[in-house]
Design an enzyme around this catalytic site. Structure first.
Site, PDB file in Angstrom:
ATOM      1  N   ASP A 283      -3.714  -2.971   2.729  1.00  0.00           N
ATOM      2  CA  ASP A 283      -2.902  -1.807   2.431  1.00  0.00           C
ATOM      3  C   ASP A 283      -2.142  -2.134   1.134  1.00  0.00           C
ATOM      4  O   ASP A 283      -2.094  -3.293   0.688  1.00  0.00           O
ATOM      5  CB  ASP A 283      -1.956  -1.476   3.597  1.00  0.00           C
ATOM      6  CG  ASP A 283      -1.483  -0.025   3.532  1.00  0.00           C
ATOM      7  OD1 ASP A 283      -1.673   0.617   2.488  1.00  0.00           O
ATOM      8  OD2 ASP A 283      -0.928   0.467   4.536  1.00  0.00           O
TER       9      ASP A 283
HETATM   10  C1  BGC Z   1      -0.249   3.528   3.308  1.00  0.00           C
HETATM   11  C2  BGC Z   1      -1.718   3.740   3.555  1.00  0.00           C
HETATM   12  C3  BGC Z   1      -2.372   4.436   2.399  1.00  0.00           C
HETATM   13  C4  BGC Z   1      -2.093   3.662   1.133  1.00  0.00           C
HETATM   14  C5  BGC Z   1      -2.760   4.231  -0.099  1.00  0.00           C
HETATM   15  C6  BGC Z   1       0.032   2.957   1.937  1.00  0.00           C
HETATM   16  O1  BGC Z   1       1.386   3.012   1.630  1.00  0.00           O
HETATM   17  O2  BGC Z   1       0.290   2.683   4.299  1.00  0.00           O
HETATM   18  O3  BGC Z   1      -1.882   4.467   4.739  1.00  0.00           O
HETATM   19  O4  BGC Z   1      -3.744   4.583   2.625  1.00  0.00           O
HETATM   20  O5  BGC Z   1      -0.704   3.610   0.924  1.00  0.00           O
HETATM   21  O6  BGC Z   1      -2.176   5.385  -0.533  1.00  0.00           O
END
Ligand code: BGC
Length: 759
Positions: A283
């Site tokens: 993530d």
């Molecule tokens: C979130 C994810 C997301 C990623 C990309 C993160 O802050 O936890 O769910 O896919 O950002 O945008």
């Protein structure tokens, strides 16, 4: 029979032969490519940097272009528009040495420009075809605009309403959550990833992210392996079994090691136990954050992530920056770098990007396949089916299409708050507010008076935090009493009041946890004033989480929970309010009486000091002094404009032995005056086990249509497979003994029979 078996066998053999031949072709392609790659180019494939600002026509000069040219980028994400994506892909194809195409990811969580209900709402349809269809449309629109990879589905089991991201998942139940995981993955990916309208799915956040302590986002998670395997891991596993192409590691720690460096999670469980063949992405800055978690400096944590099984680094660029040094020092191996690089290249191969890097860059499709009338009509219909009717005293709903309605509330006239959290590609100006939806659909038959009635919250600083990303609610700075008085004035002129209250879109979702999960006090004050007029009041509730609605349930005659219905929410609300659609949504999370009861879920254990049924307090029992153990609205609950009656449960046998199939059936009758849909739910309780077992577990559901007066028999085929669980040794098996079989309309409204099943 023999020839049939033989032909099926031959067909399977042929199919597996074709797959093997395809795999061999892919392997030799990737082998040949990797032979040409330098270490930097290999690490480049593991790099998923933030795209920064890319303006159309300027991609070649963007900050990221230099890195792409040097072969240091594997993909980019959250860039919107086919024109931009094509330009950036061109840099990779025309300027980088090996011309390796880029992946283009995006958080297409519940639709692209046509936005469907937030996932928690979508789950309340209990309709896997609809959910698959929503993912299919999302994939079609996203791929028409250049996207080939989505960071969805989010399948984190969540049992704590304080956690804002409960909105992004499918609720509290692993059985339902697994079914939805399969539906979403197959909806996005179809059966051929290389088609230009299918995209690769990424199941997230692996794992146990939904069990953050105290419901505070990103917080520590700690639980027994038995609970992980039985309750939290099944939906991720289901996504893997459905062929999901990628997995996103979660921010939280598991067993004291952040998921991003957790080898047990990323390699032992995911790859060795489940046989996952795709790639793992972190993530956002998940690797860098492990420095703050306190498990080492950047070089250490990046090496740990890679060696644990991470293949791609989102935003942090640590694998690119630190791996050469770590390789020299023996902290990472070339084999691991190669394995990761291979997995990324394989994903690109499967998407067909090596055949045609512009496969997903068809400007014509972008013009004709996004936010189409057909897609919007589907979204409108799905949204209406996600709404949950929580209360409907004296059949106040559906409303008559005559007279005067006072439409009141801070959420009644907002387009921006309709799509809900994580609607990255949405065009807010094209969403339909409740006011506009009502005006367009019934405005010439019904007189609609509108007043805002209150701000979202009395505290302007809170309201600002809850209105980020352009989703503010145009604050009214007059005194609260003046704003309410205006609403009361129109209520007095109306036949019925529709109060559109609750949470704004950004009050749930990432980093939007709350410790008070009530409707904000200023809105409750408005509601009280409206009730005082004596006019019938319908509460249309926007929310991204289960709210505490104890007072509202006691005082307000009708409550329709509409979650965040997506771009077409306004129309869908009108469809249900006026009865064009009979509501059929059922809750997939428990609504507690107060925040002190959370985490709260129906599939709990008995404890040794269970409170007797029907009681709400007894000394030295597992209960509270101040509130009963019951929820306000239980899992599986939801009303309809018609009513359903269930017969007793009939079993094909009440004593079974070995690998038999049991049929459990009920007759369901529509006893009301309108056609309606009902989700018939099957729960099983394993009464005695080698480890303690939940008081009931969902093991089946069927959604049926019934005309007034119609009766249907609903049957469930139960095999020992449905009785299996992970025991103390984490062995997945079933145990002989007595079971309760329960069928009904919610987790608390059930007909029960007993049976004995031995091995
Ligand atoms: C979130 C994810 C997301 C990623 C990309 C993160 O802050 O936890 O769910 O896919 O950002 O945008």
């Amino acid at each position: 029979m023999n020839w049939l078996k033989r032909s099926v066998f031959m067909l399977l053999l042929l199919a597996s032969g074709t797959v093997m031949a395809q795999d061999a072709k892919m392997k030799s392609f990737v082998d040949a490519l990797m032979k040409k790659m330098t270490l930097t180019e290999k690490l480049g494939q593991l790099n998923l940097p933030g795209a920064g600002d890319i303006s159309t026509g300027q991609a070649g000069n963007s900050d990221i272009a230099k890195k792409i040219t040097e072969g240091k980028v594997g993909g980019l994400f959250n860039i919107k528009s086919v024109a931009k994506i094509k330009e950036v892909q061109k840099v990779a194809i025309e300027k980088s040495r090996l011309k390796i195409p880029l992946l283009f990811g995006m958080d297409v969580i519940h639709g692209y420009e046509t936005v469907f209900p937030i996932p928690l709402g979508l789950s309340c349809t209990w309709d896997m075809d609809l959910i698959r269809q929503s993912a299919r449309i999302a994939a079609t629109e996203a791929s028409a605009d250049g996207i080939n990879w989505t960071f969805s589905p989010m399948v984190d089991i969540a049992r704590d309403a304080r956690w804002g991201r409960i909105a992004e998942g499918n609720g509290e139940d692993p059985f339902l959550g697994s079914a939805i995981a399969r539906a979403m993955v197959t909806g996005y990916q179809g059966n051929d990833l290389s088609k230009n309208n299918t995209i690769m799915s990424c199941v997230k956040h692996y794992a146990m992210y939904g069990a953050a302590e105290a419901g505070r986002d990103y917080n520590t998670t700690d639980m027994s392996h038995q609970r992980m395997y039985n309750d939290y891991l099944p939906p991720y596993k289901a996504a893997v079994e459905a062929g999901v192409g990628s997995v996103m590691a979660s921010f939280n720690e598991v067993d004291g090691v952040p998921a991003t460096a957790n080898k047990w999670l990323l390699t032992d469980v995911l790859r060795k136990q489940w046989g996952f063949k795709g790639f793992v992405v972190t993530d956002y800055t998940g690797i860098n954050e492990m420095e703050v978690h306190g498990i080492g400096d950047l070089q250490t944590v990046s090496a740990r992530a890679l060696m644990a099984g991470v293949d791609m680094d989102m935003v942090g660029e640590t694998l690119l920056d630190y791996s050469p040094k770590s390789l020299k020092e023996g902290k990472v191996s070339m084999a691991q770098i190669d394995a990761a690089c291979r997995r990324i290249l394989e994903a690109k191969y499967k998407l067909g990007l090596f055949d045609d890097p512009y496969r997903y860059c068809d400007e014509n499709r972008a013009k004709t396949e996004i936010f189409t009338n057909a897609n919007r009509a589907t979204a409108r219909s799905i949204a209406a089916q996600s709404f949950v009717l929580l209360k409907n005293q004296n059949h106040l709903l559906p409303l008559q299409k005559t007279g005067t309605i006072a439409l009141v509330g801070p959420l009644a006239n907002s387009k921006e708050n309709m799509p809900g959290t994580w609607s990255v590609a949405a065009n807010f100006s094209k969403a339909t507010s409740v006011l506009a939806g009502l005006q367009e659909t019934v405005g010439n038959q019904v007189k609609i008076l509108y007043a805002k009635g209150s701000n979202l919250d009395a505290d302007s600083a809170f309201e600002e935090r809850a209105g980020m990303f352009g989703k503010g609610l145009a604050r009214d700075n007059r005194p609260e009493s003046d704003i309410i008085a205006e609403a009361v004035n129109i209520a007095n002129q109306a036949d019925v009041v529709v109060a559109v209250l609750g949470e704004s879109s950004e009050m749930s979702g990432e980093s939007s946890s709350r410790t008070n999960i009530e409707i904000p006090a200023v809105q409750q004050n408005l509601l009280k004033a409206l009730l005082k007029t004596g006019k019938p009041v319908v509460l249309v509730l926007f929310t991204g989480r289960p709210l505490v609605l104890k007072w509202e349930n006691e005082q307000v005659p009708a409550i329709l929970n509409v979650w965040f219905g997506g771009s077409e929410a306004g129309y869908a609300v009108s469809d249900v309010l006026f009865g064009a659609v009979n509501p059929s949504g059922k809750l997939t999370t428990t609504f507690p009486q107060n925040v002190g009861q959370v985490p709260m879920y129906y599939a709990h254990k008995n404890t040794g000091r269970k409170l007797d049924d029907g009681k709400w307090f007894e000394k030295f029992r597992s209960n509270y002094l101040d509130v009963s153990n019951d929820p306000v609205y239980p899992f599986g609950y939801g009303l309809s404009y018609t009513s359903f009656e269930y017969s007793d449960v009939k079993l094909s046998s009440s004593t079974l032995k070995g690998n038999q199939t049991l049929t459990a059936s009920v007759q369901v009758t529509n006893t009301g005056k309108l056609a309606g849909k009902e989700t018939v739910q099957l729960y099983i309780r394993d009464i005695v086990g080698s480890v303690t077992r939940p008081v009931k577990e969902l093991k089946g559901f069927q959604k049926i249509d019934l005309k007034p007066g119609e009766t249907k028999t609903v049957s469930f085929a139960i095999t020992p497979e449905l009785l299996k669980f992970y025991n103390y040794d984490l062995k997945y098996d079933w145990e002989s003994g007595d079971f309760d079989i329960m069928i009904g309309s919610s987790s608390v409204d059930l007909k029960k029979v007993k049976l004995n099943w031995v091995k």
